[in-house]
Design a protein around this motif. Structure first.
Motif, short mmCIF file in Angstrom:
data_model
loop_
_atom_site.label_atom_id
_atom_site.label_comp_id
_atom_site.label_asym_id
_atom_site.label_seq_id
_atom_site.Cartn_x
_atom_site.Cartn_y
_atom_site.Cartn_z
N VAL A 151 1.08 -0.81 0.02
CA VAL A 151 -0.14 -0.33 -0.21
C VAL A 151 0.95 1.17 0.26
CG1 VAL A 151 -2.14 1.27 1.29
CG2 VAL A 151 -1.42 -1.54 1.57
N GLU A 152 0.81 2.19 -1.18
CA GLU A 152 1.38 3.03 -0.93
C GLU A 152 0.86 4.53 -0.41
OE1 GLU A 152 4.65 3.67 -3.06
OE2 GLU A 152 4.13 1.62 -4.44
N LEU A 153 1.84 4.84 0.70
CA LEU A 153 1.20 6.31 1.63
C LEU A 153 0.18 6.95 1.03
CD1 LEU A 153 3.78 5.81 4.47
CD2 LEU A 153 1.37 4.19 4.17
N SER A 154 0.70 7.26 0.58
CA SER A 154 0.24 8.41 -0.63
C SER A 154 -0.92 8.71 -1.54
CB SER A 154 1.21 8.86 -2.09
OG SER A 154 1.64 7.58 -2.94
N ASP A 155 -1.48 6.92 -1.43
CA ASP A 155 -2.60 6.56 -2.30
C ASP A 155 -3.60 6.31 -1.02
OD1 ASP A 155 -1.28 6.33 -4.41
OD2 ASP A 155 -0.89 4.47 -4.86
N ILE A 156 -3.58 6.15 0.01
CA ILE A 156 -4.46 6.11 1.34
C ILE A 156 -4.98 7.73 1.42
CG2 ILE A 156 -4.87 5.84 3.07
CD1 ILE A 156 -1.94 4.39 3.77
N GLN A 157 -6.75 7.08 1.30
CA GLN A 157 -8.02 8.33 1.56
C GLN A 157 -8.30 8.01 2.56
OE1 GLN A 157 -10.67 7.89 -1.54
NE2 GLN A 157 -9.66 8.16 -3.37
N TYR A 158 -8.56 6.90 3.96
CA TYR A 158 -8.70 7.02 4.60
C TYR A 158 -8.77 5.29 4.74
CZ TYR A 158 -13.50 5.42 3.18
OH TYR A 158 -14.62 4.70 2.13
N VAL A 159 -8.94 4.89 6.91
CA VAL A 159 -8.71 3.96 7.14
C VAL A 159 -9.64 3.26 8.17
CG1 VAL A 159 -7.34 2.63 8.60
CG2 VAL A 159 -6.01 3.69 7.13
N GLU A 160 -10.28 2.82 8.30
CA GLU A 160 -11.88 2.34 8.61
C GLU A 160 -12.27 1.44 9.42
OE1 GLU A 160 -16.76 2.25 8.61
OE2 GLU A 160 -15.90 3.15 6.84
N ALA A 161 -11.91 1.36 10.23
CA ALA A 161 -12.26 0.05 11.28
C ALA A 161 -13.93 -0.56 11.06
CB ALA A 161 -12.16 -0.07 12.90
N SER A 162 -13.47 -1.91 11.40
CA SER A 162 -14.90 -2.51 10.70
C SER A 162 -14.95 -3.65 11.11
CB SER A 162 -15.07 -2.74 9.23
OG SER A 162 -16.20 -3.13 9.09
N GLY A 163 -15.74 -4.62 12.73
CA GLY A 163 -15.84 -5.48 12.73
C GLY A 163 -14.13 -6.26 13.24
N ASN A 164 -13.91 -7.03 12.30
CA ASN A 164 -13.00 -7.95 12.82
C ASN A 164 -11.28 -7.45 12.07
OD1 ASN A 164 -13.70 -9.58 15.40
ND2 ASN A 164 -13.97 -11.05 13.92
N TYR A 165 -11.84 -6.84 11.13
CA TYR A 165 -11.11 -5.80 9.96
C TYR A 165 -10.28 -4.70 9.79
CZ TYR A 165 -11.60 -10.85 8.30
OH TYR A 165 -11.52 -11.90 7.63
N THR A 166 -10.02 -4.93 9.77
CA THR A 166 -9.66 -2.71 9.05
C THR A 166 -9.52 -2.32 7.59
OG1 THR A 166 -8.06 -2.65 11.48
CG2 THR A 166 -7.84 -0.99 9.49
N GLN A 167 -10.26 -1.99 7.45
CA GLN A 167 -10.37 -1.75 5.66
C GLN A 167 -9.99 -0.33 5.79
OE1 GLN A 167 -14.42 -1.21 4.46
NE2 GLN A 167 -14.69 -3.31 4.77
N ILE A 168 -8.59 -0.11 4.52
CA ILE A 168 -8.20 0.73 3.46
C ILE A 168 -8.23 1.03 2.44
CG2 ILE A 168 -6.10 1.34 3.09
CD1 ILE A 168 -4.79 -1.08 4.74
N GLN A 169 -9.32 2.60 2.56
CA GLN A 169 -9.80 2.71 1.27
C GLN A 169 -8.63 3.48 0.66
OE1 GLN A 169 -12.60 2.72 -0.76
NE2 GLN A 169 -11.32 3.25 -2.28
N THR A 170 -7.65 3.47 -0.69
CA THR A 170 -6.93 3.71 -1.53
C THR A 170 -7.63 4.54 -2.84
OG1 THR A 170 -6.28 1.96 -2.94
CG2 THR A 170 -5.40 1.75 -0.50
N ASP A 171 -6.94 5.29 -3.51
CA ASP A 171 -7.53 5.41 -4.55
C ASP A 171 -7.77 4.89 -5.45
OD1 ASP A 171 -6.79 7.90 -3.57
OD2 ASP A 171 -4.94 8.25 -4.36
N SER A 172 -7.84 3.44 -5.75
CA SER A 172 -8.10 2.42 -7.00
C SER A 172 -8.76 1.47 -6.15
CB SER A 172 -7.13 1.91 -7.52
OG SER A 172 -5.50 1.08 -6.42
N LYS A 173 -9.11 0.96 -4.76
CA LYS A 173 -9.17 -0.45 -4.51
C LYS A 173 -9.30 -0.07 -2.67
CE LYS A 173 -4.90 -2.36 -4.55
NZ LYS A 173 -3.95 -3.77 -4.46
#
Length: 234
Positions: A151-173
């Motif tokens: 994961v390129e740090l410059s691509d991260i839009q936000y990070v969200e905790a979701s249950g037992n997972y952490t979701q990383i929203q990037t520019d593309s996925k």
């Protein structure tokens, strides 16, 4: 069963237990875990101390009830101690073991699947510690299923905790990982990212606007938690 990939880090390990049969079980289980390299086993904790003074180990499988020194006393005697998974037939030391930052506490007799679960936890922690050095290069690796995703740090839009997972929203996925948001918060550089809510981390450079209660990342609205409202967002 976990699978080894080109990105999987091999951890060196030793095991300490005064019962040879217990060590045989650990050796058998460890031989089936592809990212564990069990270098030595010891029935004498003091011989293990000598070994650790001369050799590097990433992980110790450590019995608690031993005749000359307890596993807890042994761990306290080490400087720069490796990660530890306690292996014991007794439950009363569980709380104390976690106060010493043990990775896990295996209650004998433990199955291969339970052993593997403990090893997976150790590997995730090991990888996390190693990745802290990679953030200066502008990227991290996070586990997604059996894969390590860059994961390129410059691509991260936000990070969200979701249950037992952490979701990383990037520019593309969107990437879902078992890493906790607390561990990810420690991993991401604080000069570039800010935690604004117990469930959200955002990159400062991508904040388009904010008020007392929320942040906008493009069209995405991120809440600001009550305990985070005095943070410097920019």
């Amino acid at each position: 069963m976990n699978f080894i990939t080109d990105d999987t880090t091999i951890m060196t390990a030793i095991a300490i237990d005064d019962e040879p049969i217990a060590l045989e079980i650990i050796q058998s289980h460890a031989s089936k875990v592809p990212f564990i390299d069990l270098k030595q086993v010891f029935t004498d904790a003091f011989l293990a101390t000598t070994y650790l003074q001369q050799n590097k180990a990433d992980l110790i499988f450590l019995d608690i009830k031993m005749p000359d020194i307890s596993g807890i006393e042994f761990l306290k005697s080490l400087t720069n101690a490796p990660m530890v998974i306690f292996t014991t037939a007794y439950t009363e030391h569980a709380v104390q073991s976690f106060e010493l930052d043990a990775v896990d506490y295996l209650l004998k007799p433990f199955s291969l699947s339970r052993f593997l679960k403990a090893c997976n936890k150790a590997q995730e922690l090991f990888d996390l510690r190693n990745q802290r050095q990679e953030t200066s290069l502008g990227y991290i690796f996070v586990k997604d299923g059996y894969e390590q995703i860059r994961v390129e740090l410059s691509d991260i839009q936000y990070v969200e905790a979701s249950g037992n997972y952490t979701q990383i929203q990037t520019d593309s996925k969107l990437i879902s990982s078992r890493i906790t948001i607390n561990d990810l918060a420690e991993l991401l550089p604080k000069s570039d990212f800010i935690r604004c809510h117990r469930a959200f981390i955002v990159p400062k450079k991508k904040i388009s606007k904010f008020d007392r209660n929320q942040i906008w990342i493009s069209e995405k609205i991120i809440p600001i938690g009550a305990t985070y409202q005095n943070l410097q967002l920019i």
